[in-house]
Design a protein around this motif. Structure first.
Motif, PDB file in Angstrom:
ATOM      1  N   ARG A  29      36.375  38.484  46.696  1.00 48.78           N
ATOM      2  CA  ARG A  29      37.660  38.183  47.338  1.00 48.78           C
ATOM      3  C   ARG A  29      38.346  39.458  47.832  1.00 48.78           C
ATOM      4  O   ARG A  29      38.916  39.469  48.927  1.00 48.78           O
ATOM      5  CB  ARG A  29      38.584  37.447  46.359  1.00 48.78           C
ATOM      6  CG  ARG A  29      39.744  36.757  47.070  1.00 48.78           C
ATOM      7  CD  ARG A  29      40.608  35.947  46.138  1.00 48.78           C
ATOM      8  NE  ARG A  29      41.378  34.961  46.892  1.00 48.78           N
ATOM      9  CZ  ARG A  29      42.430  35.247  47.651  1.00 48.78           C
ATOM     10  NH1 ARG A  29      42.836  36.502  47.755  1.00 48.78           N
ATOM     11  NH2 ARG A  29      43.053  34.298  48.321  1.00 48.78           N
ATOM     12  N   GLN A  30      38.275  40.519  47.055  1.00 43.36           N
ATOM     13  CA  GLN A  30      38.872  41.770  47.506  1.00 43.36           C
ATOM     14  C   GLN A  30      38.151  42.305  48.738  1.00 43.36           C
ATOM     15  O   GLN A  30      38.771  42.872  49.638  1.00 43.36           O
ATOM     16  CB  GLN A  30      38.826  42.814  46.386  1.00 43.36           C
ATOM     17  CG  GLN A  30      39.710  42.480  45.190  1.00 43.36           C
ATOM     18  CD  GLN A  30      41.147  42.236  45.580  1.00 43.36           C
ATOM     19  OE1 GLN A  30      41.706  41.188  45.270  1.00 43.36           O
ATOM     20  NE2 GLN A  30      41.750  43.181  46.270  1.00 43.36           N
ATOM     21  N   GLU A  33      39.347  40.395  51.725  1.00 46.38           N
ATOM     22  CA  GLU A  33      40.700  40.807  52.101  1.00 46.38           C
ATOM     23  C   GLU A  33      40.752  42.262  52.572  1.00 46.38           C
ATOM     24  O   GLU A  33      41.730  42.680  53.178  1.00 46.38           O
ATOM     25  CB  GLU A  33      41.648  40.640  50.902  1.00 46.38           C
ATOM     26  CG  GLU A  33      41.851  39.201  50.477  1.00 46.38           C
ATOM     27  CD  GLU A  33      42.739  39.092  49.248  1.00 46.38           C
ATOM     28  OE1 GLU A  33      43.064  40.147  48.654  1.00 46.38           O
ATOM     29  OE2 GLU A  33      43.098  37.969  48.883  1.00 46.38           O
ATOM     30  N   ARG A  35      41.077  44.914  50.742  1.00 39.38           N
ATOM     31  CA  ARG A  35      42.191  45.547  50.034  1.00 39.38           C
ATOM     32  C   ARG A  35      41.663  46.352  48.856  1.00 39.38           C
ATOM     33  O   ARG A  35      41.127  45.790  47.909  1.00 39.38           O
ATOM     34  CB  ARG A  35      43.196  44.495  49.555  1.00 39.38           C
ATOM     35  CG  ARG A  35      43.888  43.751  50.688  1.00 39.38           C
ATOM     36  CD  ARG A  35      44.671  42.561  50.167  1.00 39.38           C
ATOM     37  NE  ARG A  35      45.754  42.978  49.278  1.00 39.38           N
ATOM     38  CZ  ARG A  35      46.168  42.252  48.249  1.00 39.38           C
ATOM     39  NH1 ARG A  35      45.571  41.111  47.940  1.00 39.38           N
ATOM     40  NH2 ARG A  35      47.165  42.663  47.505  1.00 39.38           N
ATOM     41  N   HIS A  36      41.771  47.668  48.950  1.00 39.55           N
ATOM     42  CA  HIS A  36      41.373  48.575  47.866  1.00 39.55           C
ATOM     43  C   HIS A  36      39.940  48.305  47.400  1.00 39.55           C
ATOM     44  O   HIS A  36      39.653  48.310  46.196  1.00 39.55           O
ATOM     45  CB  HIS A  36      42.348  48.460  46.695  1.00 39.55           C
ATOM     46  CG  HIS A  36      43.775  48.692  47.071  1.00 39.55           C
ATOM     47  ND1 HIS A  36      44.243  49.896  47.548  1.00 39.55           N
ATOM     48  CD2 HIS A  36      44.853  47.856  47.058  1.00 39.55           C
ATOM     49  CE1 HIS A  36      45.539  49.802  47.803  1.00 39.55           C
ATOM     50  NE2 HIS A  36      45.939  48.578  47.526  1.00 39.55           N
ATOM     51  N   VAL A  37      39.056  48.085  48.357  1.00 43.95           N
ATOM     52  CA  VAL A  37      37.668  47.760  48.016  1.00 43.95           C
ATOM     53  C   VAL A  37      37.002  48.921  47.282  1.00 43.95           C
ATOM     54  O   VAL A  37      36.284  48.726  46.297  1.00 43.95           O
ATOM     55  CB  VAL A  37      36.865  47.395  49.282  1.00 43.95           C
ATOM     56  CG1 VAL A  37      35.415  47.075  48.933  1.00 43.95           C
ATOM     57  CG2 VAL A  37      37.513  46.213  49.993  1.00 43.95           C
ATOM     58  N   VAL A  40      38.058  49.004  43.617  1.00 40.50           N
ATOM     59  CA  VAL A  40      37.468  47.909  42.848  1.00 40.50           C
ATOM     60  C   VAL A  40      35.986  48.162  42.597  1.00 40.50           C
ATOM     61  O   VAL A  40      35.488  48.004  41.472  1.00 40.50           O
ATOM     62  CB  VAL A  40      37.682  46.569  43.580  1.00 40.50           C
ATOM     63  CG1 VAL A  40      36.858  45.455  42.939  1.00 40.50           C
ATOM     64  CG2 VAL A  40      39.160  46.198  43.583  1.00 40.50           C
ATOM     65  N   ASN A 108      50.732  46.690  44.894  1.00 39.86           N
ATOM     66  CA  ASN A 108      49.526  45.876  44.956  1.00 39.86           C
ATOM     67  C   ASN A 108      48.329  46.634  44.415  1.00 39.86           C
ATOM     68  O   ASN A 108      47.450  46.064  43.774  1.00 39.86           O
ATOM     69  CB  ASN A 108      49.257  45.435  46.396  1.00 39.86           C
ATOM     70  CG  ASN A 108      50.162  44.304  46.829  1.00 39.86           C
ATOM     71  OD1 ASN A 108      50.691  43.583  45.998  1.00 39.86           O
ATOM     72  ND2 ASN A 108      50.356  44.173  48.127  1.00 39.86           N
ATOM     73  N   ARG A 109      48.288  47.931  44.687  1.00 39.45           N
ATOM     74  CA  ARG A 109      47.192  48.763  44.188  1.00 39.45           C
ATOM     75  C   ARG A 109      47.155  48.746  42.664  1.00 39.45           C
ATOM     76  O   ARG A 109      46.089  48.601  42.062  1.00 39.45           O
ATOM     77  CB  ARG A 109      47.355  50.193  44.713  1.00 39.45           C
ATOM     78  CG  ARG A 109      46.225  51.149  44.308  1.00 39.45           C
ATOM     79  CD  ARG A 109      46.545  52.561  44.780  1.00 39.45           C
ATOM     80  NE  ARG A 109      45.496  53.492  44.421  1.00 39.45           N
ATOM     81  CZ  ARG A 109      44.445  53.756  45.168  1.00 39.45           C
ATOM     82  NH1 ARG A 109      44.305  53.148  46.344  1.00 39.45           N
ATOM     83  NH2 ARG A 109      43.535  54.612  44.768  1.00 39.45           N
ATOM     84  N   ILE A 112      46.024  45.267  41.450  1.00 42.91           N
ATOM     85  CA  ILE A 112      44.587  45.082  41.630  1.00 42.91           C
ATOM     86  C   ILE A 112      43.818  45.904  40.610  1.00 42.91           C
ATOM     87  O   ILE A 112      42.812  45.441  40.046  1.00 42.91           O
ATOM     88  CB  ILE A 112      44.186  45.456  43.071  1.00 42.91           C
ATOM     89  CG1 ILE A 112      44.740  44.415  44.059  1.00 42.91           C
ATOM     90  CG2 ILE A 112      42.664  45.552  43.211  1.00 42.91           C
ATOM     91  CD1 ILE A 112      44.615  44.812  45.506  1.00 42.91           C
ATOM     92  N   CYS A 116      41.378  44.183  37.915  1.00 39.04           N
ATOM     93  CA  CYS A 116      39.962  44.563  37.885  1.00 39.04           C
ATOM     94  C   CYS A 116      39.547  45.024  36.489  1.00 39.04           C
ATOM     95  O   CYS A 116      38.473  44.663  35.995  1.00 39.04           O
ATOM     96  CB  CYS A 116      39.711  45.661  38.919  1.00 39.04           C
ATOM     97  SG  CYS A 116      37.974  46.085  39.116  1.00 39.04           S
TER      98      CYS A 116
END
Length: 205
Positions: A29-30, A33, A35-37, A40, A108-109, A112, A116
């Motif tokens: 899902r990340q 999106e 977002r901060h892949v 993660v 958000n970071r 997440i 994680c």
């Protein structure tokens, strides 16, 4: 012989890591999106590497000797899965799951990052798979070959999370439709709540 054992460790690690799991669903899902892949992927891969090396070094025996610790993780993990599953169900119901690609805010970071870490360390099965099972499977190999097995398993973990996190963007054309996000979140909700039930109802071995 070294490369043969390395390949065996890679295939064994891949077989365990690539199985559908809550952590994989979160990484997917990340990745979708975007977002901060990198964050993660790094957390998931490094955590696996540390646990695998710990299992090969013999720390996995401590997990077997402390069943109480696994029970704490069992109930803590079940509570976390229930919470995340209900959030996914809410997104599926309201249709607010699709987010614009981008890095997001610092808040958000942090969120997440914590999510994680929870997916990684509150799952008691991760300790059984990496520290106990892979650690045990490495013992027939003497000396440096045992670490060749561990290196192969670590490489499988890093390769998988990189492919999952960054390869997810290939599915973005499908997820331009809001319905696709609702289906994804509904599937994640069912999966998380089912695993929550499994953790509560099935004792750890």
């Amino acid at each position: 012989m070294f490369f043969s054992v390395l390949a065996t460790g890679f295939l064994t690690g891949a077989g365990l890591i690539m199985a559908i799991g809550t952590q994989n669903a979160f990484v997917l899902r990340q990745g979708l999106e975007r977002r901060h892949v990198g964050l993660v992927v790094a957390i998931c891969a490094l955590a696996d590497i540390v646990l695998i090396l710990g299992g090969v070094a013999g720390i996995g025996t401590l997990v077997e000797e402390w069943p109480g610790l696994l029970q704490v993780l069992r109930f803590g993990g079940a509570a976390f899965l229930a919470w995340y599953g209900l959030l996914a169900a809410q997104r599926a119901w309201t249709g607010k799951g699709s987010l614009m690609a981008g890095q997001g805010s610092e808040r958000n970071r942090r969120r997440i990052l914590l999510t994680c870490l929870a997916f990684t360390f509150l799952n008691p099965h991760v300790y059984l798979d990496t520290m106990v099972l892979l650690g045990s499977l490495s013992t027939p190999y003497p000396g440096h070959l045992q670490w060749a097995f561990a290196l192969g398993a670590c490489a499988a973990s890093a390769s998988w999370f990189l492919a999952l996190g960054y390869g997810a963007r290939l599915l973005q054309p499908v997820f331009r439709q809001p319905l696709a996000w609702r289906v994804l979140d509904a599937s994640i909700a069912v999966f998380m709540l089912a695993l929550c039930a499994v953790l509560l109802l099935r004792p750890l071995h």
